[in-house]
Design a protein around this motif. Sequence first.
Motif, mmCIF file in Angstrom:
data_model
loop_
_atom_site.group_PDB
_atom_site.id
_atom_site.type_symbol
_atom_site.label_atom_id
_atom_site.label_comp_id
_atom_site.label_asym_id
_atom_site.label_seq_id
_atom_site.Cartn_x
_atom_site.Cartn_y
_atom_site.Cartn_z
ATOM 1 N N LYS A 202 -4.529 3.578 -10.005
ATOM 2 C CA LYS A 202 -5.208 3.537 -8.709
ATOM 3 C C LYS A 202 -5.512 2.104 -8.298
ATOM 4 C CE LYS A 202 -5.718 8.059 -8.747
ATOM 5 N NZ LYS A 202 -4.615 8.822 -8.302
ATOM 6 N N LYS B 162 0.832 -1.207 0.000
ATOM 7 C CA LYS B 162 0.000 0.000 0.000
ATOM 8 C C LYS B 162 0.870 1.262 0.000
ATOM 9 C CE LYS B 162 -3.691 2.565 0.384
ATOM 10 N NZ LYS B 162 -4.055 3.245 -0.846
ATOM 11 N N GLN B 163 1.935 1.266 0.807
ATOM 12 C CA GLN B 163 2.855 2.418 0.845
ATOM 13 C C GLN B 163 3.483 2.632 -0.524
ATOM 14 O OE1 GLN B 163 1.565 3.556 3.861
ATOM 15 N NE2 GLN B 163 3.516 4.560 3.787
ATOM 16 N N ASN C 297 0.245 5.348 -7.577
ATOM 17 C CA ASN C 297 -0.991 6.112 -7.411
ATOM 18 C C ASN C 297 -1.062 7.331 -8.333
ATOM 19 O OD1 ASN C 297 -3.463 6.010 -6.021
ATOM 20 N ND2 ASN C 297 -2.823 7.695 -4.717
ATOM 21 N N HIS C 298 0.080 7.768 -8.846
ATOM 22 C CA HIS C 298 0.092 8.925 -9.740
ATOM 23 C C HIS C 298 -0.426 8.569 -11.130
ATOM 24 C CE1 HIS C 298 2.081 11.520 -6.885
ATOM 25 N NE2 HIS C 298 2.850 10.484 -6.581
ATOM 26 N N ILE D 259 2.298 1.767 -3.444
ATOM 27 C CA ILE D 259 1.264 2.283 -4.341
ATOM 28 C C ILE D 259 1.050 3.776 -4.101
ATOM 29 C CG2 ILE D 259 -1.226 2.216 -4.859
ATOM 30 C CD1 ILE D 259 -1.010 -0.870 -4.295
ATOM 31 N N ASP D 260 0.905 4.156 -2.837
ATOM 32 C CA ASP D 260 0.655 5.559 -2.499
ATOM 33 C C ASP D 260 1.788 6.472 -2.941
ATOM 34 O OD1 ASP D 260 -1.765 4.854 -1.407
ATOM 35 O OD2 ASP D 260 -1.105 5.009 0.683
ATOM 36 N N ASN D 261 3.022 5.974 -2.910
ATOM 37 C CA ASN D 261 4.177 6.809 -3.210
ATOM 38 C C ASN D 261 4.641 6.733 -4.658
ATOM 39 O OD1 ASN D 261 4.453 7.823 -0.562
ATOM 40 N ND2 ASN D 261 5.410 5.915 0.067
ATOM 41 N N SER E 15 -7.116 0.435 -4.699
ATOM 42 C CA SER E 15 -7.614 0.751 -3.356
ATOM 43 C C SER E 15 -7.057 -0.238 -2.342
ATOM 44 C CB SER E 15 -9.138 0.727 -3.323
ATOM 45 O OG SER E 15 -9.597 -0.611 -3.393
ATOM 46 N N TYR E 16 -7.018 0.185 -1.113
ATOM 47 C CA TYR E 16 -6.549 -0.666 -0.028
ATOM 48 C C TYR E 16 -7.375 -1.948 0.027
ATOM 49 C CZ TYR E 16 -4.266 -1.584 4.439
ATOM 50 O OH TYR E 16 -3.502 -2.133 5.424
#
Length: 179
Positions: free
Chosen positions: A38, A26-27, A34-35, A29-31, A40-41
């Motif tokens: 997408k 998840k980290q 995700n740009h 993906i977020d960093n 989702s958790y």
Amino acid sequence: MKKYNDTTYAILGILTTNCRSGYEIKQFIDNSLNHFWKISYGQIYPTLKKLEQEELATIQAASREGKPDRKEYFLTEKGKEVLKDWLEQPLKQLPIERNEVLLKLFFGRHQTEEQSLFLLEDYKQKLENLYQTYEGIEEGIARYNNNHSDAKYWLFTLDYGKRVTGAAIAWCDETIKEL
């Protein structure tokens, strides 16, 4: 070979980066992803479970001092083959962008010119902030991950994001002038 959804392929790819737990995935993906992609958790853990069931990944319990054990996921040879096969496939179609600004501007005659200008100025500001974020990511890769075997590929995708964002900023400037 069996077909999987894009989230499955994305998580197979993430497992090649030494992200092992759902939290680390998840980290990551977020960093990074995700740009432009997408996930989702709520998609991560069911996908990890499916990877294990399909024998694309194995699970190992990792003990941590003073903390509960966590599950760590590792690609199997079958998982590597599925990822490689997917990577070698041609694109099914060009990506379709869903852009609320363009949708609102398309129907712009039904709002005031001032509202259209506000919409474009706000969009431009958000794009400029995004561009600065990309520059910060680029600096971080250069400083901390420059020798990582994936770094040049991360920079390729980042360059795409910067170029598209830069073009969108220039489009905003021209459209604002026209209005």
